[in-house]
Each structure stands twice: as C-alpha cells, then as structure tokens.
Write a protein that holds these residues in place. Structure first.
Motif, short mmCIF file in Angstrom:
data_model
loop_
_atom_site.label_atom_id
_atom_site.label_comp_id
_atom_site.label_asym_id
_atom_site.label_seq_id
_atom_site.Cartn_x
_atom_site.Cartn_y
_atom_site.Cartn_z
N ILE A 138 0.84 -1.20 0.00
CA ILE A 138 0.00 0.00 0.00
C ILE A 138 0.87 1.25 0.00
CG2 ILE A 138 -0.16 0.15 2.53
CD1 ILE A 138 -3.14 0.69 0.17
N ALA A 139 0.38 2.31 -0.61
CA ALA A 139 1.08 3.60 -0.57
C ALA A 139 1.02 4.17 0.84
CB ALA A 139 0.43 4.56 -1.56
N PRO A 140 1.92 5.08 1.20
CA PRO A 140 1.87 5.69 2.53
C PRO A 140 0.50 6.26 2.85
CG PRO A 140 3.93 6.26 1.46
CD PRO A 140 3.09 5.55 0.43
N CYS A 141 0.01 5.90 4.04
CA CYS A 141 -1.30 6.35 4.55
C CYS A 141 -2.46 5.86 3.69
CB CYS A 141 -1.35 7.86 4.70
SG CYS A 141 -0.05 8.51 5.77
N GLY A 142 -2.25 4.77 2.94
CA GLY A 142 -3.26 4.28 2.01
C GLY A 142 -4.23 3.28 2.61
N ASN A 143 -5.28 2.99 1.82
CA ASN A 143 -6.38 2.12 2.24
C ASN A 143 -6.89 1.37 1.02
OD1 ASN A 143 -8.87 1.02 3.08
ND2 ASN A 143 -9.36 2.77 4.37
N SER A 144 -7.16 0.08 1.18
CA SER A 144 -7.81 -0.73 0.17
C SER A 144 -8.46 -1.91 0.89
CB SER A 144 -6.81 -1.20 -0.90
OG SER A 144 -7.45 -1.94 -1.93
N VAL A 167 -6.98 -3.75 4.00
CA VAL A 167 -5.63 -3.47 3.51
C VAL A 167 -5.35 -2.02 3.88
CG1 VAL A 167 -4.22 -3.16 1.44
CG2 VAL A 167 -5.72 -5.15 1.64
N LEU A 168 -4.30 -1.78 4.67
CA LEU A 168 -4.14 -0.44 5.25
C LEU A 168 -2.69 -0.18 5.64
CD1 LEU A 168 -6.41 1.71 6.18
CD2 LEU A 168 -5.78 1.01 8.49
N ASP A 169 -2.31 1.11 5.59
CA ASP A 169 -1.09 1.55 6.24
C ASP A 169 -1.47 1.93 7.67
OD1 ASP A 169 1.21 2.70 7.19
OD2 ASP A 169 1.29 4.32 5.72
N ASN A 170 -1.19 1.03 8.61
CA ASN A 170 -1.59 1.25 10.00
C ASN A 170 -0.89 2.44 10.65
OD1 ASN A 170 -3.33 -0.94 10.02
ND2 ASN A 170 -1.85 -2.34 10.96
N SER A 171 0.23 2.86 10.08
CA SER A 171 1.02 3.90 10.73
C SER A 171 0.38 5.28 10.67
CB SER A 171 2.43 3.96 10.13
OG SER A 171 2.39 4.49 8.81
N CYS A 172 -0.45 5.54 9.66
CA CYS A 172 -0.95 6.91 9.53
C CYS A 172 -2.34 7.05 8.92
CB CYS A 172 0.04 7.76 8.73
SG CYS A 172 0.50 7.08 7.12
N HIS A 173 -2.97 5.96 8.47
CA HIS A 173 -4.33 6.12 7.96
C HIS A 173 -5.30 6.29 9.14
CE1 HIS A 173 -8.20 5.39 6.04
NE2 HIS A 173 -7.60 5.71 4.91
N PRO A 174 -6.29 7.19 9.03
CA PRO A 174 -7.22 7.42 10.14
C PRO A 174 -7.96 6.18 10.63
CG PRO A 174 -7.42 9.16 8.49
CD PRO A 174 -6.49 8.14 7.92
N ASP A 175 -8.22 5.23 9.74
CA ASP A 175 -8.93 4.02 10.16
C ASP A 175 -8.20 3.29 11.29
OD1 ASP A 175 -11.16 4.23 8.62
OD2 ASP A 175 -10.74 2.52 7.34
N ALA A 176 -6.87 3.32 11.27
CA ALA A 176 -6.10 2.62 12.29
C ALA A 176 -6.31 3.22 13.68
CB ALA A 176 -4.62 2.63 11.94
N ARG A 177 -6.70 4.50 13.72
CA ARG A 177 -6.98 5.15 15.01
C ARG A 177 -8.45 5.04 15.39
NH1 ARG A 177 -3.51 8.81 12.40
NH2 ARG A 177 -5.23 10.19 11.82
N ALA A 178 -9.28 4.58 14.46
CA ALA A 178 -10.71 4.48 14.72
C ALA A 178 -11.09 3.18 15.42
CB ALA A 178 -11.49 4.60 13.41
N GLY A 179 -10.17 2.22 15.46
CA GLY A 179 -10.45 0.95 16.12
C GLY A 179 -9.63 -0.16 15.53
#
Length: 277
Positions: A138-144, A167-179
C-alpha cells in the motif's frame, strides 16, 4: 435502525449461511492448515479460536443451504487470477471493462490514482468455498480491501454483501486510530486481528484467506490473525452493532465474487491465485 429491521437482517443471514457442523463431538475447522501454504510461509501461527464457534453457542440449524462438511475432499488445482500481464479474470463491479486506474505495471496489478476512471473490481467468476492467496503493498497512509462472496445487481458497493479483509497503512491512515477492527488484516468493522504483523507501506504483505461453509480465516504474513463463523450469534451481534446492519444481505451469500477495493489510494497486488475447496 428499528429493532424490527435488525431482527429481519439477522434472520436473513441465519437463513443464508449454514452453521458449522459438529463432527464426532468436535468442531470441524475446515480452514485448518494444509500441507501447502503457498505464499504464507514461516513458523506455525498461534492458535486462534473461531469467534462464536463454541458448540453451546452454535447448534446446527435444521435446514441450511451449506455447512462445513465432514467429508474430506481434495482441493482443486490452483487457478491464477492475475499472472502479471493480463486482467482478463477481472471486471468493474456492476460493469464490464476494468476501470482505467487499474493497470498492469512491472508484473503487478496497480491501482494508479494518477489515471482516470476509478471503481472497485471483482472476479468475473464466482466462488463458494475457496482458498485465496495474494500479496499486497500500500502507498503511505493508504487504504484498500479484499472482498469475499460479493454480489452484484441492486447494490452500489461490494461491501453491502461481501465481508472485507482490510488493507491499510496502520502507521498513519485514520482508520487505524478508529479501532483495531479497522486495521490491516481485520475483518473490517467486525473482527480485529490478533496482532499487527503488517510490513511498512511500500513493502509486500502476504495474504491467505480460506472460506468454507460459514467458517472464514485470514492469514497475514504467515500468521493466523482472524477467524470467525458467519452463522454464529457472535457474528450476528457484531453486524447488528455496526454500519453493516443497514444492509440485510451483508454476508449472506454462500457464493460470490472476490473483489479489490478502490479507496482512493495507490495499492499494488500480485501473485493472485485461488483454488476451490
């Protein structure tokens, strides 16, 4: 959402997804590790209990469209869904031609956001019980996402019918902070992974998904991170307490398309193959 609608949604899912069979007093986990694990190599994964699979919570239904059978069958041969050069196995969701953003690049399937014509893609064929393997980066901060048993027709999006492996960049995508149930490897919005085993953005991650009857398991980078039973009370409860309660046909299909999500970020897939179980 009214209580009546929630009850209707639960009944719809229970009718369409058969509960897992009890065989010889033991729960048959049809997704047990086979001798060949393909891309997912490495040490044995820790044991993950199938959510909602305790016998006292999941008695076999009187009549079900499909269940996990006690009959031992051999998987079919692997079928390549993307060979690094052709997109012939894929189509646009509720369409035909693959959207222009999905392109072959250096033997990968690249969702290139610099191009025109976006949209989720799905396999032209449908699958019921299967083992799926692929790799993603995934690209930085990406989601799929990777969708299972998707239906077309009177739906706008694959997630109205098909569960999703995130499929996610856990380091900076907002979804990773949502749960945690929105992080990479989760069953999106429902089940978190047992651990964060993702590699950094721009590096390849290996996926293995097994769906047989109502049992589904996700492996990420050789670790079993999610396991659940689509027919369990636990699954129904989680759906009814999520956004998916809005779609009564969610996770009710015993057969459907595999899908890849265009979430507006660059993502790459490769070595996509499937075999029916």
């Amino acid at each position: 959402m009214s209580t009546g609608h929630l009850r209707a949604s639960k009944a719809s899912r229970s009718k369409s997804i058969g509960r897992s069979s009890v065989v010889g007093g033991m729960w048959l986990l049809a997704c047990a590790q086979p001798a060949h694990v393909g891309l997912a190599t490495g040490p044995a994964a820790p044991q993950v209990v199938v959510a909602g699979s305790h016998p006292s919570a999941n008695k076999p239904a009187a009549s079900t469209p499909f269940v996990v059978s006690s009959k031992v069958t051999q998987p079919s041969e692997w079928r390549v869904l993307f060979d690094g050069s052709s997109l012939s196995a894929w189509k646009k969701y509720n369409g035909d031609e693959v959207p222009g953003k999905w392109t072959v690049e250096e033997s990968t399937l690249h969702l290139d956001q610099s191009r025109r014509s976006r949209g989720d893609i799905i396999t032209r064929e449908q699958f019921a019980d299967f083992e799926l393997e692929l790799e993603w980066k995934i690209a930085p901060c990406g989601n799929s996402g990777i969708f299972l048993r998707v239906a077309e027709g009177d739906y706008r999006w694959p997630y109205e019918t098909g569960p999703e492996m995130q499929v996610l960049d856990n380091s900076c995508h907002p979804d990773a902070r949502a749960g945690l149930n929105r992080t990479a490897g989760s069953c999106y919005g429902l089940y978190p992974p047992t651990a964060d085993v993702t590699r950094p953005a721009g590096e390849w991650n290996q996926v293995r998904i097994v769906a047989q009857g109502s049992l589904v398991k996700f492996w990420l980078n050789a670790e079993l991170v999610v396991a659940f039973d689509l027919a369990s009370e636990d699954f129904h409860s989680r759906v009814e307490n999520s956004k998916f309660r809005e779609w009564p046909d969610f996770a009710t299909r015993p057969r459907g398309h595999v899908g890849l999500q265009d979430h507006g970020n660059d993502v790459w897939y490769r070595n996509i193959r499937i075999r029916e179980l």
